[in-house]
Design an enzyme around this catalytic site. Structure first.
Site, PDB file in Angstrom:
ATOM      1  N   LYS A   1      25.567  33.175  46.058  1.00 51.62           N
ATOM      2  CA  LYS A   1      27.226  33.494  46.268  1.00 51.62           C
ATOM      3  C   LYS A   1      28.122  32.633  45.770  1.00 51.62           C
ATOM      4  O   LYS A   1      27.818  31.310  45.761  1.00 51.62           O
ATOM      5  CB  LYS A   1      27.370  33.847  47.896  1.00 51.62           C
ATOM      6  CG  LYS A   1      28.443  34.628  48.081  1.00 51.62           C
ATOM      7  CD  LYS A   1      27.963  36.208  48.198  1.00 51.62           C
ATOM      8  CE  LYS A   1      29.162  37.120  48.411  1.00 51.62           C
ATOM      9  NZ  LYS A   1      28.389  38.432  48.658  1.00 51.62           N
TER      10      LYS A   1
ATOM     11  N   ASP B   1      32.845  40.963  45.000  1.00 50.21           N
ATOM     12  CA  ASP B   1      32.802  41.008  46.602  1.00 50.21           C
ATOM     13  C   ASP B   1      34.097  41.380  46.837  1.00 50.21           C
ATOM     14  O   ASP B   1      35.032  41.570  45.933  1.00 50.21           O
ATOM     15  CB  ASP B   1      32.158  39.735  46.951  1.00 50.21           C
ATOM     16  CG  ASP B   1      31.843  39.837  48.632  1.00 50.21           C
ATOM     17  OD1 ASP B   1      31.016  40.215  48.983  1.00 50.21           O
ATOM     18  OD2 ASP B   1      32.673  39.254  49.333  1.00 50.21           O
TER      19      ASP B   1
HETATM   20  P1  NDP Z   1      37.568  44.668  48.828  1.00 50.04           P
HETATM   21  O1  NDP Z   1      38.204  43.437  48.256  1.00 50.04           O
HETATM   22  O2  NDP Z   1      37.424  45.618  47.806  1.00 50.04           O
HETATM   23  O3  NDP Z   1      38.107  45.411  50.154  1.00 50.04           O
HETATM   24  C1  NDP Z   1      38.282  44.528  51.266  1.00 50.04           C
HETATM   25  C2  NDP Z   1      39.007  45.056  52.404  1.00 50.04           C
HETATM   26  O4  NDP Z   1      38.787  44.302  53.318  1.00 50.04           O
HETATM   27  C3  NDP Z   1      40.406  45.419  52.217  1.00 50.04           C
HETATM   28  O5  NDP Z   1      40.743  46.584  52.869  1.00 50.04           O
HETATM   29  C4  NDP Z   1      40.972  44.132  52.787  1.00 50.04           C
HETATM   30  O6  NDP Z   1      42.361  44.357  53.237  1.00 50.04           O
HETATM   31  C5  NDP Z   1      39.949  44.018  54.003  1.00 50.04           C
HETATM   32  N1  NDP Z   1      40.068  42.781  54.277  1.00 50.04           N
HETATM   33  C6  NDP Z   1      39.523  41.594  53.790  1.00 50.04           C
HETATM   34  N2  NDP Z   1      39.629  40.182  54.386  1.00 50.04           N
HETATM   35  C7  NDP Z   1      40.328  40.836  55.596  1.00 50.04           C
HETATM   36  C8  NDP Z   1      40.528  40.077  56.704  1.00 50.04           C
HETATM   37  N3  NDP Z   1      40.539  38.966  57.001  1.00 50.04           N
HETATM   38  N4  NDP Z   1      41.207  40.861  57.904  1.00 50.04           N
HETATM   39  C9  NDP Z   1      41.147  42.101  57.833  1.00 50.04           C
HETATM   40  N5  NDP Z   1      40.879  42.852  56.665  1.00 50.04           N
HETATM   41  C10 NDP Z   1      40.441  42.380  55.766  1.00 50.04           C
HETATM   42  O7  NDP Z   1      36.247  44.109  49.192  1.00 50.04           O
HETATM   43  P2  NDP Z   1      34.627  44.858  49.361  1.00 50.04           P
HETATM   44  O8  NDP Z   1      34.988  46.407  49.907  1.00 50.04           O
HETATM   45  O9  NDP Z   1      33.842  44.929  48.397  1.00 50.04           O
HETATM   46  O10 NDP Z   1      34.136  44.058  50.488  1.00 50.04           O
HETATM   47  C11 NDP Z   1      34.130  44.243  51.883  1.00 50.04           C
HETATM   48  C12 NDP Z   1      32.983  43.784  52.771  1.00 50.04           C
HETATM   49  O11 NDP Z   1      31.882  44.105  52.168  1.00 50.04           O
HETATM   50  C13 NDP Z   1      32.814  42.185  52.414  1.00 50.04           C
HETATM   51  O12 NDP Z   1      32.531  41.783  53.636  1.00 50.04           O
HETATM   52  C14 NDP Z   1      31.761  42.053  51.454  1.00 50.04           C
HETATM   53  O13 NDP Z   1      31.275  40.729  51.579  1.00 50.04           O
HETATM   54  C15 NDP Z   1      30.955  43.347  52.120  1.00 50.04           C
HETATM   55  N6  NDP Z   1      30.000  43.694  50.857  1.00 50.04           N
HETATM   56  C16 NDP Z   1      30.563  44.182  49.491  1.00 50.04           C
HETATM   57  C17 NDP Z   1      29.678  44.690  48.759  1.00 50.04           C
HETATM   58  C18 NDP Z   1      30.094  44.900  47.310  1.00 50.04           C
HETATM   59  O14 NDP Z   1      29.322  45.540  46.731  1.00 50.04           O
HETATM   60  N7  NDP Z   1      31.432  44.877  46.986  1.00 50.04           N
HETATM   61  C19 NDP Z   1      28.036  44.576  48.790  1.00 50.04           C
HETATM   62  C20 NDP Z   1      27.753  44.146  50.205  1.00 50.04           C
HETATM   63  C21 NDP Z   1      28.639  43.745  51.226  1.00 50.04           C
HETATM   64  P3  NDP Z   1      43.326  43.605  52.565  1.00 50.04           P
HETATM   65  O15 NDP Z   1      43.532  44.172  51.150  1.00 50.04           O
HETATM   66  O16 NDP Z   1      44.511  43.464  53.248  1.00 50.04           O
HETATM   67  O17 NDP Z   1      42.853  41.988  52.352  1.00 50.04           O
HETATM   68  O1  2IT Z   2      27.170  40.904  49.525  1.00 49.00           O
HETATM   69  C1  2IT Z   2      26.847  41.800  48.376  1.00 49.00           C
HETATM   70  O2  2IT Z   2      25.515  42.020  48.592  1.00 49.00           O
HETATM   71  C2  2IT Z   2      27.552  41.888  47.220  1.00 49.00           C
HETATM   72  N1  2IT Z   2      28.804  41.387  47.326  1.00 49.00           N
HETATM   73  C3  2IT Z   2      27.005  42.234  46.182  1.00 49.00           C
HETATM   74  C4  2IT Z   2      26.277  41.361  45.306  1.00 49.00           C
HETATM   75  C5  2IT Z   2      25.698  41.724  44.059  1.00 49.00           C
HETATM   76  O3  2IT Z   2      25.185  40.924  43.206  1.00 49.00           O
HETATM   77  O4  2IT Z   2      25.861  42.960  43.623  1.00 49.00           O
END
Ligand code: NDP
Ligand code: 2IT
Length: 450
Positions: free
Chosen positions: A129, A169
């Site tokens: 990561k 992420d």
């Molecule tokens: P994005 O940046 O696309 O979206 C993040 C969302 O979460 C936004 O709505 C953001 O709001 C909100 N957010 C972030 N930080 C905070 C906080 N401290 N308090 C409240 N709201 C918050 O990210 P993703 O959708 O990609 O990721 C979301 C989660 O999913 C994370 O935990 C990530 O690690 C996990 N994840 C992502 C994967 C991926 O493929 N993208 C895979 C597996 C897990 P704001 O815009 O106001 O910051």
């Molecule tokens: O938390 C996660 O699994 C991710 N942000 C996706 C990682 C990836 O390599 O696609």
């Protein structure tokens, strides 16, 4: 039993000694230790090999300066990181997070979780990561590009398509992956599958943007099916409104469930009529193109309500899917959800529920899926993107989606294998942790002490 508690406590105290001021990392390690150590002690091949102690020590940690110039010609300095946690079963694989809260503890917890998650996908990927404390919010496109170029100018020497393959992420989506890929290609003079989440016309996989959100809902569907229920007609509360939340919402709609909420760091919106496809399209435009706040939703749809600075867990629902960030669902939220009749929780985010909240869900027989199992669809399709890049070929949406579904179902089966016990609800935390551990531990044992 007392003896086991002593062993776990001693292990955690040793790890804590070496990793002080890393609360998120210790939280992730504690959850794994509590479920995996009793298993290790019961298995002669693992006992006495110090495997878990080896697994909590990253193979490599890189931290570097990222200097760049903003639109006012001021020099800005951020910190970049890459944690290369474990490469026993494949090259390091895992996302990059750009958020002001990023620090070593958060990235080490994410890298540690990633090792187990990637093992569960059935694909050959190790865990890593990275990211930066850079905040893309409010920055112009050219500022984001300059930052990404500076970040990659150091990161490029540590990564490679057979070495370490980053992806997105929080704060890193298609735009950022594009800028990062462009700079890597320029520095190496090489067009390769060094990043995943690429655009489909330049090496990306169909369904990668959708994969995490779709995968969570496929996993929840597996949990429901295993207890003779289905998603149709269920009310769902989702937090976040980014990549994972958007596509979890889309899949819930496709499967006949009613999504009542979405949120961002400024509050949540509640739509009693449910968020339908048209409303979701509006949200996608709002968040991905205009990059505005979720509160704008209630201007467009005045029947909906916006609650500033609140999370959505007080809304009555059958299913909760936290998709924002770590520790966003605390024990008091869990109490309210349970009191309101919520019976299923599937984590879209990484470690969104605090340990107390998780324990409460398990005690109350809520079907609870930990992120390392339920959000593994994203990295799984990243693995499929790597496979397509190696083949120099692309699979159709149907093929990739079919493989994603199959992988989520296989992960569910692995959780059942190690998490079932007669007369009890399946413990998905135990199941996911032991299944992930076994795959990585067997590879580490075979490869000797390295
Ligand atoms: P994005 O940046 O696309 O979206 C993040 C969302 O979460 C936004 O709505 C953001 O709001 C909100 N957010 C972030 N930080 C905070 C906080 N401290 N308090 C409240 N709201 C918050 O990210 P993703 O959708 O990609 O990721 C979301 C989660 O999913 C994370 O935990 C990530 O690690 C996990 N994840 C992502 C994967 C991926 O493929 N993208 C895979 C597996 C897990 P704001 O815009 O106001 O910051
Ligand atoms: O938390 C996660 O699994 C991710 N942000 C996706 C990682 C990836 O390599 O696609």
């Amino acid at each position: 039993m007392i003896e086991m508690e002593k062993i776990i406590k001693q292990f955690l105290s040793e790890v804590n000694q070496k990793n002080q001021n890393e609360p998120e990392f210790m939280q992730a390690v504690t959850e794994v230790a509590e479920t995996v150590i009793p298993y290790i002690v019961s298995q002669d091949i693992y006992y006495g090999q110090n495997i878990l102690l080896r697994m909590v020590e990253p193979e490599r940690v890189v931290s570097f300066r990222v200097a760049w110039i903003d639109d006012n010609e001021e020099i800005q300095v951020n910190r970049g990181y890459r944690i290369e946690m474990n490469s026993a079963i494949g090259p390091y694989k895992g996302g990059l997070r750009f958020h002001p809260s990023v620090n070593l503890s958060i990235l080490k917890f994410l890298a540690f979780e990633q090792v187990f998650k990637n093992a569960l996908t059935t694909l050959p990927m190790g865990g890593g990561k990275g990211g930066s404390d850079f905040d893309p919010k409010g920055k112009s496109d050219t500022e984001v590009m300059r930052f990404c170029q500076s970040f990659m100018t150091e990161l490029f020497r540590h990564i490679g398509p057979n070495k370490d393959i980053p992806a997105g992420d929080i704060g890193v989506g298609g735009r950022e992956i594009g800028y990062l890929f462009g700079q890597y290609k320029r520095l190496k003079n090489e067009f390769s599958g060094v990043l995943t989440g690429k655009g489909v016309s330049w090496g990306g996989s169909l369904i990668r943007p959708e994969a995490t959100g779709y995968g969570v809902v496929y996993f929840i569907d597996e949990m429901l099916k295993a207890s003779n229920q289905d998603l149709k007609g269920k009310s769902v509360v989702i937090s976040g409104s980014g990549n994972v939340a958007q596509y979890a919402t889309e899949k819930c709609i496709h499967m006949g469930a009613k999504v009542l909420t979405l949120s961002d760091s400024s509050g949540y919106i509640y739509d009693n009529d449910g968020i339908n496809e048209e409303k979701l399209q509006y949200i996608m435009e709002l968040k991905n193109v205009k990059r505005e706040r979720i509160s704008a939703y209630v201007k467009k749809y005045p029947k909906a309500e916006f609650y500033a600075n609140k999370n959505p867990w007080s809304v009555k629902c059958d299913i909760a899917i936290p998709c924002a960030t770590q520790n966003e669902l605390k024990v008091n939220d869990a109490k309210v959800l349970i009191k309101n009749g919520c019976k299923t929780v599937g984590e879209g985010a990484n470690m969104p529920c605090t340990s107390d909240a998780v324990n409460l869900f398990i005690e109350n027989e809520v079907l609870y899926a930990p992120g390392k199992a339920s959000n593994a669809g994203g990295v799984a399709v990243s693995g499929l993107e790597m496979a397509q890049n190696s083949l120099k070929y692309t699979w159709s949406r149907e093929v990739v989606d079919g493989k994603l579904k199959e992988i989520m179902s296989d992960i569910h089966s692995s959780c059942l294998k190690y998490g079932s016990s007669k007369g009890h609800q399946v413990n998905y935390v135990k199941g996911a942790n032991i299944a992930g551990f076994v795959k990585v531990a067997d590879a580490m044992l075979a490869q000797g002490v390295v």
